[in-house]
Enzyme design. Structure first.
Site, PDB file in Angstrom:
ATOM      1  N   LYS A   1      -2.660  -0.854   6.672  1.00 37.28           N
ATOM      2  CA  LYS A   1      -3.646  -1.908   6.369  1.00 37.28           C
ATOM      3  C   LYS A   1      -4.084  -2.535   7.680  1.00 37.28           C
ATOM      4  O   LYS A   1      -3.335  -2.504   8.660  1.00 37.28           O
ATOM      5  CB  LYS A   1      -2.998  -2.988   5.497  1.00 37.28           C
TER       6      LYS A   1
ATOM      7  N   GLY B   1     -12.426  -0.358   2.928  1.00 36.56           N
ATOM      8  CA  GLY B   1     -12.732  -1.773   2.762  1.00 36.56           C
ATOM      9  C   GLY B   1     -11.621  -2.550   2.075  1.00 36.56           C
ATOM     10  O   GLY B   1     -10.660  -1.982   1.548  1.00 36.56           O
ATOM     11  N   ASP B   2     -11.750  -3.851   2.116  1.00 29.96           N
ATOM     12  CA  ASP B   2     -10.921  -4.788   1.349  1.00 29.96           C
ATOM     13  C   ASP B   2     -11.758  -6.072   1.336  1.00 29.96           C
ATOM     14  O   ASP B   2     -12.988  -5.983   1.501  1.00 29.96           O
ATOM     15  CB  ASP B   2      -9.546  -4.976   2.036  1.00 29.96           C
TER      16      ASP B   2
ATOM     17  N   GLN C   1       0.824  -1.214   0.000  1.00 29.17           N
ATOM     18  CA  GLN C   1       0.000   0.000   0.000  1.00 29.17           C
ATOM     19  C   GLN C   1       0.866   1.275   0.000  1.00 29.17           C
ATOM     20  O   GLN C   1       0.478   2.280  -0.592  1.00 29.17           O
ATOM     21  CB  GLN C   1      -0.914  -0.027   1.232  1.00 29.17           C
TER      22      GLN C   1
ATOM     23  N   SER D   1     -10.581   6.761  -2.948  1.00 33.04           N
ATOM     24  CA  SER D   1     -10.697   6.982  -1.492  1.00 33.04           C
ATOM     25  C   SER D   1     -10.103   8.338  -1.125  1.00 33.04           C
ATOM     26  O   SER D   1     -10.666   9.066  -0.306  1.00 33.04           O
ATOM     27  CB  SER D   1      -9.953   5.893  -0.716  1.00 33.04           C
TER      28      SER D   1
HETATM   29  N1  GLU Z   1      -8.266  -2.161  -0.073  1.00 28.51           N
HETATM   30  C1  GLU Z   1      -8.046  -1.328  -1.211  1.00 28.51           C
HETATM   31  C2  GLU Z   1      -6.624  -1.492  -1.691  1.00 28.51           C
HETATM   32  O1  GLU Z   1      -6.084  -2.566  -1.607  1.00 28.51           O
HETATM   33  C3  GLU Z   1      -8.476   0.114  -1.001  1.00 28.51           C
HETATM   34  C4  GLU Z   1      -7.870   0.823   0.157  1.00 28.51           C
HETATM   35  C5  GLU Z   1      -8.465   2.198   0.439  1.00 28.51           C
HETATM   36  O2  GLU Z   1      -9.360   2.625  -0.281  1.00 28.51           O
HETATM   37  O3  GLU Z   1      -8.007   2.799   1.403  1.00 28.51           O
HETATM   38  O4  GLU Z   1      -6.004  -0.605  -2.230  1.00 28.51           O
END
Ligand code: GLU
Length: 452
Positions: free
Chosen positions: A132, A171-172, A117, A384
């Site tokens: 995360k 979310g994820d 990330q 986001s």
């Molecule tokens: N879970 C998503 C990713 O893997 C989105 C994370 C977010 O919007 O903060 O990037």
């Protein structure tokens, strides 16, 4: 000046140390390997990056929180899950990244996702750090009331670690609009604050952004289209295999279809569906989003064009494009071999690290355009960040505006990765391009902000 090979041996030494210091975290080791294996050219070329401690700091999360999540099921039995939030790097902005609720979640999985990330968020060009979180809670088969009680208990601990300027979860896998609603409600109740920017992926009408649900899938298709354009092709008439059947897969199929491609598959842990006429999205959305059912129900209700293959590999289905959109390490060497044999032109990762290192190697060797997740699926987190911007400004943008911004961000990520790869003698290698470009942005900020 240090040579590339000297730099590589320093990085290799660091990788061995990472494995020793973080035992039993294979996914984190894999993610660290994948990045550190590509950084030698940039560190050798720019002496400031060879500063002792820079890469060592980058691979160590700024903060890791592990907590107990007790909740009562509908029978009144007390259940205990484990909650995680790994705040990996905040050099570019508040920690930002999703929450995953899935039985496979453990610290190593959250660390791999958090590490990815950092670079993904840097590539968006927006002001967001990397983090995360999640839990080994399994929402499947749980009632809404159970999911609500779980989310409330999870937030009763998490609230003290997050905030619109500190850490912004979303979310994820296993965390969608329903869960974000329950989490936001509990945060608001505990803190007595209307702090819309503390979570993203919120519902329409209470701070959510239009196009956020679609963003990861749409963005991945735009990235795949940009890779094809580079080779003088477009999506029109191409056959695509998509794995998964959650949020990312659904909106990947939607965008592929809108741009003239034929998306013929979806899958879940029980097997896959192949539909020669192209996946009927209304039916898939009804089964997955409304009924929270399994993909075999799709084949049963769709009629003659579709069949369900229990337990099989979706990558055996011949296609021009593959968009893995389920979970990590779902596309291995055998799958890559089958795709190459069937003449695949591009693989673009909608999920995080769905392709094993061996499979990435095979695909690149075969000349297949390969879009790594940290670039290709960055559209979700990018929107986001746009949701946060709307929340801060107390405004809401039109769907057209958000989609335009998303398209511009995906084009810019593609260009950045492509140009960076060329600059470091790896033309067409989007893995190297994404890792180096993300690293440069984070490393510059870390160096400017001192040893912290
Ligand atoms: N879970 C998503 C990713 O893997 C989105 C994370 C977010 O919007 O903060 O990037």
């Amino acid at each position: 000046m240090t040579t590339r090979s000297e730099t590589q041996s320093t990085l290799d030494h660091l990788l061995t140390e990472i494995e020793h210091r973080n035992p039993a975290q294979p996914e984190f080791h894999q993610a660290a390997h994948e990045v550190l294996e590509t950084l030698a050219p940039v560190i050798a070329a720019r002496p400031e990056y060879a500063e002792p401690g820079l890469v060592e700091r980058l691979v160590e999360p700024e903060r890791q929180v592990i907590f107990r999540v007790p909740w009562q099921d509908d029978q009144g039995r007390v259940r205990v899950n484990r909650g995680f939030r790994v705040e990996f790097n905040s050099a570019l902005g508040p920690y930002k990244g999703g929450l995953r609720f899935h039985p496979s979640v453990n610290l190593g999985v959250i660390k791999f996702l958090g590490f990815e990330q950092i670079f993904k968020n840097a590539l968006t060009g927006l002001g967001i750090g990397g983090g995360k979180g999640g839990s080994d809670f399994d929402p499947h088969g749980r009632s809404d009331a159970e999911v609500m009680r779980f989310c409330q208990s999870f937030m009763t601990e998490l609230y003290r670690h997050i905030g619109e300027h500190t850490d912004v979860p979303a979310g994820d896998i296993g965390v969608g609009g329903r869960e974000i609603g329950y989490l936001f409600g509990q945060y608001r109740r505990i803190t007595n604050r209307w702090e819309a920017g503390v979570l993203t992926g919120k519902g329409q009408g209470w701070g959510g952004s239009l196009i956020r649900p679609e963003a990861t899938g749409y963005g991945n298709v735009l990235f795949a289209a940009a890779m094809l354009r580079e080779r003088g092709e477009d999506l029109e008439g191409q056959t695509a295999v998509v794995s998964g059947s959650g949020n990312v897969a659904i909106y990947t199929i939607e965008k592929l279809t809108a741009l003239g491609a034929n998306a013929v598959t979806c899958s879940d842990s029980s097997g896959y569906v192949v539909d020669e006429k192209g996946i009927d999205l209304d039916l898939l959305k009804q089964i997955k989003e409304v009924e929270r059912g399994r993909v075999d129900a799709y084949a049963e209700r769709r009629g003659a064009s579709a069949r369900f293959v229990p337990g099989g590999s979706v990558w055996d289905v011949p296609a021009d494009l593959a968009l893995p959109s389920a979970t990590q390490n779902e596309l291995d060497e055998n799958a890559a071999t089958a795709l190459i044999r069937n003449g695949v032109k591009a693989v673009s990762e909608g999920a995080n690290m769905p392709t094993t290192p061996e499979a990435v190697h095979l695909l690149q060797q075969a000349g297949v355009a390969f879009g790594p997740g940290k670039a290709a699926n960055a559209g979700g987190v990018a929107v986001s960040a746009l949701e946060m911007a709307q929340n801060h400004a107390r405004t809401a943008w039109s769907a057209e505006r958000v989609e335009e911004e998303l398209a511009a961000i995906m084009t810019s990520i593609h260009t950045t990765c492509h140009e960076t790869a060329e600059r470091y003698d790896a033309p067409g290698d989007y893995v190297t391009g994404a890792n180096i470009a993300g690293f440069e942005r984070v490393a510059d900020a870390m160096l400017a902000q001192g040893v912290i």
